[in-house]
Design a protein around this motif. Structure first.
Motif, PDB file in Angstrom:
ATOM      1  N   ILE A 183       0.844  -1.200   0.000  1.00 51.37           N
ATOM      2  CA  ILE A 183       0.000   0.000   0.000  1.00 51.37           C
ATOM      3  C   ILE A 183       0.877   1.246   0.000  1.00 51.37           C
ATOM      4  O   ILE A 183       0.642   2.191  -0.755  1.00 51.37           O
ATOM      5  N   GLU A 184       1.902   1.234   0.860  1.00 50.84           N
ATOM      6  CA  GLU A 184       2.801   2.391   0.958  1.00 50.84           C
ATOM      7  C   GLU A 184       3.547   2.614  -0.358  1.00 50.84           C
ATOM      8  O   GLU A 184       3.731   3.762  -0.788  1.00 50.84           O
ATOM      9  N   ASP A 185       3.956   1.543  -0.998  1.00 47.42           N
ATOM     10  CA  ASP A 185       4.661   1.643  -2.272  1.00 47.42           C
ATOM     11  C   ASP A 185       3.760   2.273  -3.332  1.00 47.42           C
ATOM     12  O   ASP A 185       4.189   3.141  -4.095  1.00 47.42           O
ATOM     13  N   ILE A 186       2.516   1.846  -3.356  1.00 49.65           N
ATOM     14  CA  ILE A 186       1.551   2.407  -4.308  1.00 49.65           C
ATOM     15  C   ILE A 186       1.346   3.891  -4.027  1.00 49.65           C
ATOM     16  O   ILE A 186       1.314   4.723  -4.952  1.00 49.65           O
ATOM     17  N   LEU A 187       1.233   4.253  -2.757  1.00 45.75           N
ATOM     18  CA  LEU A 187       1.040   5.651  -2.386  1.00 45.75           C
ATOM     19  C   LEU A 187       2.231   6.507  -2.809  1.00 45.75           C
ATOM     20  O   LEU A 187       2.057   7.560  -3.443  1.00 45.75           O
ATOM     21  N   GLN A 188       3.436   6.058  -2.468  1.00 47.90           N
ATOM     22  CA  GLN A 188       4.620   6.863  -2.763  1.00 47.90           C
ATOM     23  C   GLN A 188       4.801   7.076  -4.262  1.00 47.90           C
ATOM     24  O   GLN A 188       5.122   8.181  -4.710  1.00 47.90           O
ATOM     25  N   ARG A 189       4.600   6.028  -5.031  1.00 44.14           N
ATOM     26  CA  ARG A 189       4.726   6.167  -6.487  1.00 44.14           C
ATOM     27  C   ARG A 189       3.632   7.070  -7.052  1.00 44.14           C
ATOM     28  O   ARG A 189       3.860   7.840  -7.990  1.00 44.14           O
ATOM     29  N   SER A 190       2.457   6.977  -6.474  1.00 40.81           N
ATOM     30  CA  SER A 190       1.333   7.809  -6.930  1.00 40.81           C
ATOM     31  C   SER A 190       1.547   9.269  -6.564  1.00 40.81           C
ATOM     32  O   SER A 190       1.167  10.170  -7.312  1.00 40.81           O
ATOM     33  N   PHE A 191       2.165   9.526  -5.401  1.00 39.07           N
ATOM     34  CA  PHE A 191       2.478  10.900  -5.018  1.00 39.07           C
ATOM     35  C   PHE A 191       3.473  11.508  -6.003  1.00 39.07           C
ATOM     36  O   PHE A 191       3.316  12.649  -6.445  1.00 39.07           O
ATOM     37  N   ILE A 192       4.500  10.738  -6.349  1.00 41.31           N
ATOM     38  CA  ILE A 192       5.524  11.219  -7.273  1.00 41.31           C
ATOM     39  C   ILE A 192       4.914  11.542  -8.637  1.00 41.31           C
ATOM     40  O   ILE A 192       5.223  12.554  -9.263  1.00 41.31           O
ATOM     41  N   GLN A 193       4.038  10.658  -9.092  1.00 39.94           N
ATOM     42  CA  GLN A 193       3.445  10.806 -10.419  1.00 39.94           C
ATOM     43  C   GLN A 193       2.310  11.824 -10.445  1.00 39.94           C
ATOM     44  O   GLN A 193       1.829  12.204 -11.515  1.00 39.94           O
ATOM     45  N   GLY A 194       1.885  12.290  -9.268  1.00 42.48           N
ATOM     46  CA  GLY A 194       0.812  13.265  -9.205  1.00 42.48           C
ATOM     47  C   GLY A 194      -0.570  12.662  -9.310  1.00 42.48           C
ATOM     48  O   GLY A 194      -1.551  13.384  -9.511  1.00 42.48           O
ATOM     49  N   ASN A 195      -0.671  11.341  -9.181  1.00 42.94           N
ATOM     50  CA  ASN A 195      -1.983  10.686  -9.261  1.00 42.94           C
ATOM     51  C   ASN A 195      -2.772  10.843  -7.970  1.00 42.94           C
ATOM     52  O   ASN A 195      -3.999  10.755  -7.969  1.00 42.94           O
ATOM     53  N   LEU A 196      -2.066  11.051  -6.855  1.00 45.43           N
ATOM     54  CA  LEU A 196      -2.699  11.305  -5.568  1.00 45.43           C
ATOM     55  C   LEU A 196      -2.019  12.509  -4.938  1.00 45.43           C
ATOM     56  O   LEU A 196      -0.823  12.720  -5.121  1.00 45.43           O
TER      57      LEU A 196
END
Length: 228
Positions: A183-196
């Protein structure tokens, strides 16, 4: 299941607004740049590894879970924002009776506006949401209910959620639970990409320190055993 979603309604408050896209993200003294997935400080440069899947099945599992996390996170983010807002409002209300009345008024408003959206969440999304509420507020859903309602209600609602294999006492521990790290990995990558849109966690989490520990994670196995 109705009681469970009433609880979630109590912790979130408005329609999920469009997420603002941030090209660069700051984490403490580190800066993440979208695209190249580079994190750098004054002393070093860290390149986050790109996602690599061992099979099409693993890729399919990952993006299925990715969608579940994306559906749940905005509610947890709003829960944290509204909890802070509620606490600030309650500081101005001295009367115990008026405090209860204010909390009830907010709860009724949220139930009227957002009941149907939360009722449509899947069990997996509900489980992720409970974990993320702990990540964003520092308290479990059970503790939040106990704080703002009563210990008996917290016990009752936790028992009801248990019928659907959901525990309101669930905590978020990416340092020791592989599913939480995913979950944390998905969040961090999504933060970087601007998806979240990033909202700092109330828990102490050092994502980069955890990456080496889970470098050989079996995504299919972790997701299949997420309830254990």
């Amino acid at each position: 299941m109705k009681h469970f979603f009433i609880i979630l309604l109590f912790l979130s408050s408005s329609l999920i607004e469009a997420q603002s896209v941030k090209k660069d993200t700051i984490i403490g003294d580190k800066i993440l740049i979208e695209g190249d997935s580079i994190m750098f400080t004054l002393d070093d440069v860290i390149v986050l590894s790109k996602l690599k899947f061992n099979s099409t099945k693993e890729q399919r599992y990952y993006y299925w879970y990715w969608k579940k996390v994306h559906n749940a996170y905005p509610y947890a983010k709003l829960a944290a924002e509204r909890l802070l807002q509620l606490n600030e409002q309650l500081k101005k209300i001295r009367s115990k009776r008026k405090r209860k009345k204010h909390i009830k008024k907010m709860q009724n408003y949220m139930e009227d506006e957002f009941a149907e959206k939360l009722k449509k969440m899947t069990r997996t999304e509900g489980r992720i949401l409970i974990k993320l509420i702990h990540r964003q507020t520092g308290l479990t859903t059970f503790e939040l209910i106990k704080e703002y309602r009563s210990g008996w209600n917290a016990f009752w609602y936790n028992s009801t959620a248990g019928l659907f294999k959901l525990s309101l006492k669930s905590e978020y521990h990416p340092e020791s639970k592989a599913i939480d790290f995913l979950i944390e990995d998905i969040l961090q990558r999504s933060f970087i990409q601007g998806n979240l849109e990033r909202q700092e966690a109330r828990l102490k989490i050092d994502y980069l320190d955890l990456v080496p520990k889970y470098k050989d994670i079996d995504i299919v196995e972790v997701i299949n055993n997420r309830d254990k």
